[in-house]
Scaffold this active site. Structure first.
Site, mmCIF file in Angstrom:
data_model
loop_
_atom_site.group_PDB
_atom_site.id
_atom_site.type_symbol
_atom_site.label_atom_id
_atom_site.label_comp_id
_atom_site.label_asym_id
_atom_site.label_seq_id
_atom_site.Cartn_x
_atom_site.Cartn_y
_atom_site.Cartn_z
ATOM 1 N N SER A 146 34.278 32.873 43.603
ATOM 2 C CA SER A 146 33.288 33.812 44.146
ATOM 3 C C SER A 146 31.864 33.389 43.784
ATOM 4 C CB SER A 146 33.550 35.217 43.606
ATOM 5 O OG SER A 146 34.856 35.612 43.920
HETATM 6 N N1 SAM Z 1 38.521 35.335 40.596
HETATM 7 C C1 SAM Z 1 38.473 34.083 41.285
HETATM 8 C C2 SAM Z 1 37.548 33.070 40.678
HETATM 9 O O1 SAM Z 1 36.759 33.415 39.807
HETATM 10 O O2 SAM Z 1 37.661 31.900 41.070
HETATM 11 C C3 SAM Z 1 38.179 34.248 42.743
HETATM 12 C C4 SAM Z 1 39.393 34.443 43.470
HETATM 13 S S1 SAM Z 1 39.516 34.278 45.171
HETATM 14 C C5 SAM Z 1 38.113 35.062 45.844
HETATM 15 C C6 SAM Z 1 40.854 35.463 45.382
HETATM 16 C C7 SAM Z 1 42.162 35.028 44.801
HETATM 17 O O3 SAM Z 1 43.102 36.088 44.962
HETATM 18 C C8 SAM Z 1 42.790 33.824 45.474
HETATM 19 O O4 SAM Z 1 43.006 32.813 44.524
HETATM 20 C C9 SAM Z 1 44.103 34.348 46.049
HETATM 21 O O5 SAM Z 1 45.150 33.400 46.030
HETATM 22 C C10 SAM Z 1 44.373 35.509 45.122
HETATM 23 N N2 SAM Z 1 45.280 36.544 45.619
HETATM 24 C C11 SAM Z 1 45.343 37.110 46.853
HETATM 25 N N3 SAM Z 1 46.310 38.047 46.880
HETATM 26 C C12 SAM Z 1 46.870 38.083 45.633
HETATM 27 C C13 SAM Z 1 47.915 38.836 45.031
HETATM 28 N N4 SAM Z 1 48.604 39.781 45.687
HETATM 29 N N5 SAM Z 1 48.206 38.599 43.740
HETATM 30 C C14 SAM Z 1 47.543 37.659 43.031
HETATM 31 N N6 SAM Z 1 46.561 36.900 43.551
HETATM 32 C C15 SAM Z 1 46.219 37.121 44.837
#
Ligand code: SAM
Length: 231
Positions: free
Chosen positions: A72
Site C-alpha cells: 500500500s
Molecule cells: N498489508 C500489505 C502490505 O503492507 O504490503 C498490503 C496488502 S495488499 C493491499 C492486500 C493483501 O490482502 C494481498 O496480499 C492479498 O493477497 C491479501 N488478501 C486478500 N484476501 C485475503 C484473505 N481473505 N485473507 C488473507 N489475505 C487476503
C-alpha cells in the site's frame, strides 16, 4: 530531523529518503500520532519492495509485489495505523500480510501482531523479511483472513488491508471490548475506509474515514476468488 536509523536496516541514503517520505507525505497530511510517525521512520520500506521497484520504495504510491498484489501507499499505511488508535500493550490482527510492510509498521507500535495472508508465497517472503530485520513480535499464518484467527482472539485492533463487500461478522466477533476494526468496504473498484469500535457496552459505532481503493478481499466472508476462495 537527522537521526541514526542504521540499526533498523536503513543505509544513509535510504534513511534520508525515508525521512523525506515521512515529512512530505505523512506529516504534511493529517498524521499526528507520534508512535505512528516514529514507526514510519524506523521501518525500511525498501526492504519490503521488489528488486525492480527499489527506486520507487519511498514514493507516494502503492507498488506491485508478487502474486499480482500491492504494497500500500505509505500514507494509507500511516492513516490506517493511526485510525487503529493503538496502545503499546495492544494485540493486533492484520488481514492481508502482502509484503509485510504494514505488519512491520504495526509491530513497532504494539506488542503482538498476528497477520494472515492467503498467498503462501507472500507469507513466506514476509516471514523472511521479519526474520532478517529482527521483528520477533509478528506471527504469520496462511489462510482465509475473513475468518479471523479465533485461537489468538480477542484483538484490540483488527486491520484489513484488502477491500470487501461487507464487514465480516467473524472479525467483529473477535474484537475485544473497546477494540477497533479498520476495513475498506465497498465494491471491487472503490471502497469506504470504515472504523468500527466495539464499546465497553458491546455497542458497535461505525465511522467513515473516506474513499479508498484496495485489491479485493477474497474469502468466505469476502469476494469469491477466481478458483474458489483460497489459492
Ligand atoms: N498489508 C500489505 C502490505 O503492507 O504490503 C498490503 C496488502 S495488499 C493491499 C492486500 C493483501 O490482502 C494481498 O496480499 C492479498 O493477497 C491479501 N488478501 C486478500 N484476501 C485475503 C484473505 N481473505 N485473507 C488473507 N489475505 C487476503
Amino acid at each position: 530531523m537527522t537521526m541514526d536509523y542504521s540499526e533498523n536496516g536503513h543505509s544513509n541514503h535510504r534513511q534520508a529518503e525515508c525521512e523525506w517520505m515521512v515529512q512530505t507525505q505523512i506529516m504534511s497530511r493529517d498524521i499526528r500520532d507520534e508512535a505512528v510517525l516514529n514507526s514510519m521512520l524506523m521501518v525500511p520500506r525498501h526492504r519490503f519492495v521488489r528488486e525492480d521497484r527499489q527506486e520507487y520504495a519511498y514514493y507516494d504510491t502503492a507498488l506491485e509485489i508478487e502474486a499480482e498484489q500491492t504494497i500500500s501507499q505509505p500514507y494509507m499505511v500511516a492513516l490506517m495505523a493511526q485510525a487503529l488508535e493503538l496502545k503499546a500493550s495492544d494485540k493486533v490482527l492484520e488481514i492481508g500480510t502482502g509484503s509485510g510492510y504494514s505488519a512491520a509498521i504495526l509491530s513497532r507500535i504494539a506488542t503482538n501482531i498476528f497477520t494472515i495472508e492467503r498467498h503462501a508465497l507472500l507469507a513466506d517472503l514476509a516471514k523472511e523479511r521479519f526474520r532478517k530485520l529482527g521483528y520477533g513480535n509478528i506471527e504469520v499464518c496462511v489462510g482465509d483472513g475473513t475468518l479471523g484467527w479465533p485461537e489468538r482472539a480477542p484483538f484490540d485492533g483488527i486491520l484489513v488491508t484488502a477491500g470487501g463487500p461487507a464487514i465480516p461478522d467473524t472479525l467483529v466477533g473477535q474484537l475485544a471490548f473497546g477494540g477497533r476494526i479498520v476495513i475498506p468496504v465497498g465494491d471491487k473498484g472503490e471502497q469506504h475506509l470504515l472504523r468500527v469500535r466495539r464499546m465497553m457496552s458491546g455497542e458497535l459505532i461505525q465511522e467513515d474515514l473516506g474513499t479508498v481503493r484496495f485489491v479485493p478481499l477474497i474469502g468466505a466472508k469476502g469476494w469469491s476468488g477466481p478458483n474458489g476462495n483460497l489459492s
